[in-house]
Design an enzyme around this catalytic site. Sequence first.
Site, PDB file in Angstrom:
ATOM      1  N   ASP A  95      25.334  10.440  -7.929  1.00 29.79           N
ATOM      2  CA  ASP A  95      25.346   9.508  -9.060  1.00 29.79           C
ATOM      3  C   ASP A  95      24.172   8.279  -8.385  1.00 29.79           C
ATOM      4  OD1 ASP A  95      27.100   8.274  -7.379  1.00 29.79           O
ATOM      5  OD2 ASP A  95      28.560   7.939  -8.896  1.00 29.79           O
ATOM      6  N   HIS A  96      24.333   8.025  -7.204  1.00 29.48           N
ATOM      7  CA  HIS A  96      23.894   6.923  -6.796  1.00 29.48           C
ATOM      8  C   HIS A  96      22.105   7.254  -6.366  1.00 29.48           C
ATOM      9  CE1 HIS A  96      27.497   5.091  -6.385  1.00 29.48           C
ATOM     10  NE2 HIS A  96      26.941   4.032  -5.646  1.00 29.48           N
ATOM     11  N   ASP A 160      33.698   4.357  -2.167  1.00 27.81           N
ATOM     12  CA  ASP A 160      32.867   3.540  -3.033  1.00 27.81           C
ATOM     13  C   ASP A 160      33.897   2.339  -3.416  1.00 27.81           C
ATOM     14  OD1 ASP A 160      30.347   3.442  -4.708  1.00 27.81           O
ATOM     15  OD2 ASP A 160      31.707   2.183  -5.935  1.00 27.81           O
ATOM     16  N   ARG A 448      27.928  -6.150 -10.086  1.00 26.74           N
ATOM     17  CA  ARG A 448      27.626  -6.971  -8.966  1.00 26.74           C
ATOM     18  C   ARG A 448      26.355  -7.670  -9.299  1.00 26.74           C
ATOM     19  NH1 ARG A 448      30.171  -3.863  -4.110  1.00 26.74           N
ATOM     20  NH2 ARG A 448      32.189  -4.937  -4.560  1.00 26.74           N
ATOM     21  N   SER A 643      30.039  -3.518  -0.434  1.00 29.51           N
ATOM     22  CA  SER A 643      30.437  -2.476  -0.724  1.00 29.51           C
ATOM     23  C   SER A 643      31.387  -1.828   0.524  1.00 29.51           C
ATOM     24  CB  SER A 643      29.165  -1.685  -0.562  1.00 29.51           C
ATOM     25  OG  SER A 643      28.975  -0.679   0.401  1.00 29.51           O
ATOM     26  N   ARG A 645      30.392   1.000   2.399  1.00 26.26           N
ATOM     27  CA  ARG A 645      29.859   1.716   3.156  1.00 26.26           C
ATOM     28  C   ARG A 645      29.963   1.569   4.686  1.00 26.26           C
ATOM     29  NH1 ARG A 645      24.541  -1.531   1.088  1.00 26.26           N
ATOM     30  NH2 ARG A 645      25.674  -0.818  -0.910  1.00 26.26           N
TER      31      ARG A 645
HETATM   32  S1  SF4 Z   1      29.128  -0.169  -9.208  1.00 25.42           S
HETATM   33 FE1  SF4 Z   1      28.594   1.455  -7.673  1.00 25.42          FE
HETATM   34  S2  SF4 Z   1      29.409   3.224  -8.947  1.00 25.42           S
HETATM   35 FE2  SF4 Z   1      29.296   1.861 -10.325  1.00 25.42          FE
HETATM   36  S3  SF4 Z   1      27.274   2.376 -11.346  1.00 25.42           S
HETATM   37 FE3  SF4 Z   1      26.853   0.639  -9.950  1.00 25.42          FE
HETATM   38  S4  SF4 Z   1      26.334   1.576  -7.930  1.00 25.42           S
HETATM   39 FE4  SF4 Z   1      27.303   2.986  -9.478  1.00 25.42          FE
END
Ligand code: SF4
Length: 758
Positions: A95-96, A160, A448, A643, A645
Amino acid sequence: MIFDIEMISSFYRNLPIKLAEVRKVLRRPLTVSEKILYTHLFPGNQVNSYSRGADYVDFAPDRVAMQDATAQMALLQFMMAGKQQTAVPSSVHCDHLIMAKSGAEADMKTAFTGNKEVYDFLSTVCNKYNIGFWKPGAGIIHQIVLENYAFPGGMMIGTDSHTPNAGGLGMVAIGVGGADAVDVMTGMAWELKLPRLIGIKLSGKLSGWASPKDIILKVAGMLTVSGGTGCIVEYFGEGAEALSSTGKATICNMGAEIGATCSLFGYDEAMARYLSATGRKEVAEMALSVGEHLRSDIEVITSPEKFYDQFIEINLSELEPYINGPFTPDLATPVSKMKEAAEKNGWPVNIEVGLIGSCTNSSYEDISRAASVVKNALAVNLTAKAEFKITPGSEQIRNIAERDGYLKLFEEIGGEVFANACGPCIGQWDRKGSDRNPVNSVIHSFNRNFAKRTDGNPNTNAFVASPELVTAIVISGKLTFNPLTDTLVNSEGKEVRIAEPKGFELPPAGFGKTDNGFQEPAKNGRNIEIAIAPGSDRLQNLAPFAEWDGNDYHNLPLLIKAKGKCTTDHISMAGVWLKYRGHLENISNNYMIGAINFFNGKANEILNQLTGKYDGVPAVARAYKAAGLGSVVVGEENFGEGSSREHAAMEPRYLNVKAVLVKSFARIHETNLKKQGILPLTFADKSDYDKIKETDKICITGLNELAPGKNVRVVLQHSDGTKDEISAKHTYNESQIDWFKAGSALNLIRKSSANKSK
Ligand code: SF4
């Protein structure tokens, strides 16, 4: 198909027995997260009355989820562990890495071509090690987990930060680094400092424009970005029960924005409805049969102040919609006060783009409420004044949003639908004109809004609001528009209002059937070859980090003294760097390039003590490493927030950083540093931060006596020949000290796998 049904049935069968054992020891009423945590103690661990906020406890989560950016490094690490398959059900979600630019179809084609080697790698690793693989376009990790895997009372970890989304289905779901995922996938205990508990009672009922998003926006304003650090947030009360399961998930998702370990709700009928609607009636029935064990005890509900470390009450009947931002998700402004706040702060009030969707807010309820705003606006001849972008959370949601006419409505008002992926939420938005860096405002329903996160432009003021409010603001074109009180002028020159949104908790015509993009792993993956193209600049096999040599650290040059906020985005930037997530050497070129150097106020310009010249952070770190020197990074409060990561910890390890000394850490980053063999230290006296000088050489001594609760001695050798001796704290426990000594946590796991196979 219901995933992991045997594991889930076994969990519910054993739950009453396990909980009875726990009650025998604790002998007091329990909150829902205590019930979940204590029934997930790692086998062999005795039930003890652990101290919240103090004791480290070993857990055995039920499952692991990984997104494609973080999965690369997690799986590269897992491959080094010498296992045949993962110890618990695990999944990978693509997805990223999908850039949002020209709409879903074109962007998916670009992603398939551009990320082919990464997708091939992930797909073959999943196939080999019995891991579920969700192809690009299937959807965003947390939405897929909610639709398919989450179950009340369960415990999961995910690589995540927004893994806590699954709290909307009553799960303790915690965002971790890849190294923690490796622990669980290799069958090791997963260690966590027992969180403190915050109880939030939701009384009253939401109405009109107010939505679940506004609850968490308000909570973020009350608790700030660090107010939930080390805590689990539990929501309860009649207001909580009246929320949809997906609305609960939005609240839990954004618990990450207050630094919470996770957030959750006790099992209720809304969860049963969602489970049944998404094809998991059997799970709903099993959960119902043990329902009392999936909620807090009645004594907790009636006297919450006795059982929570912090207790808050919010009356939903009085809750107004909020807009949070810019640049931080805890700057909360009620919509009625935005005119005043924007004027006072000089925020640009013309909204250029509004974006809805993401893992946080793309449920059927969200989409249907946003679509009703569009419908109501079109009915009074309004058009949109700002651009409008929609990112569905999953193919399942996109499919029914199309079937039920919502996507057509969005397009009618000028909306553009992006792929079912993260896209603009993680800087993967090729926004026209953002390279010119003009000051501007956008508003979105993501979670975010740190600088550059949305479009890479540091001058973009990103605001966060509910999908329905974002949609109304897109139509008005103004940040200051309050749909509860304000009118707009329509195409006929008349003053009109947008009627309040109405939506559906669940699709009246059901979720339907679609190719959801799941790839089942091979029954026996032993002979499957893992695809890593030779000479790839995106994927690289890992080599183990060296063990600690048993000596104290002497004369380490200061690498950077970071000033102010230093999130994982500052430490290891996302955006264009996402493509190097599987290549440690290459991604290390982004280390700390977003952090501000205390001594000159600039990003990525620090003194190289060997040459006396200024250079970028990665270049200086490499120069020290090439000269056989370690180095030290210094920072301020909540260092590494954001995050999960682990690249933010692996990169400094690769670059030979030996210690990170700060005023305080964000939990995940601190643990990640420990796992990679770097010393995370905090100033015993925060004012000692002021003693660090640009040309300092730093000694850290007494490492052979490193012990829980015992401070470490740090000597700052200044270039004028003077010295300052300061004391630094750490949070290592005994077993984490072994990680440090072994050079990394993974080094310990590999040793243990090798011993077992002997
Ligand atoms: S918060 Fe993280 S998992 Fe959710 S859409 Fe944004 S980047 Fe993707």
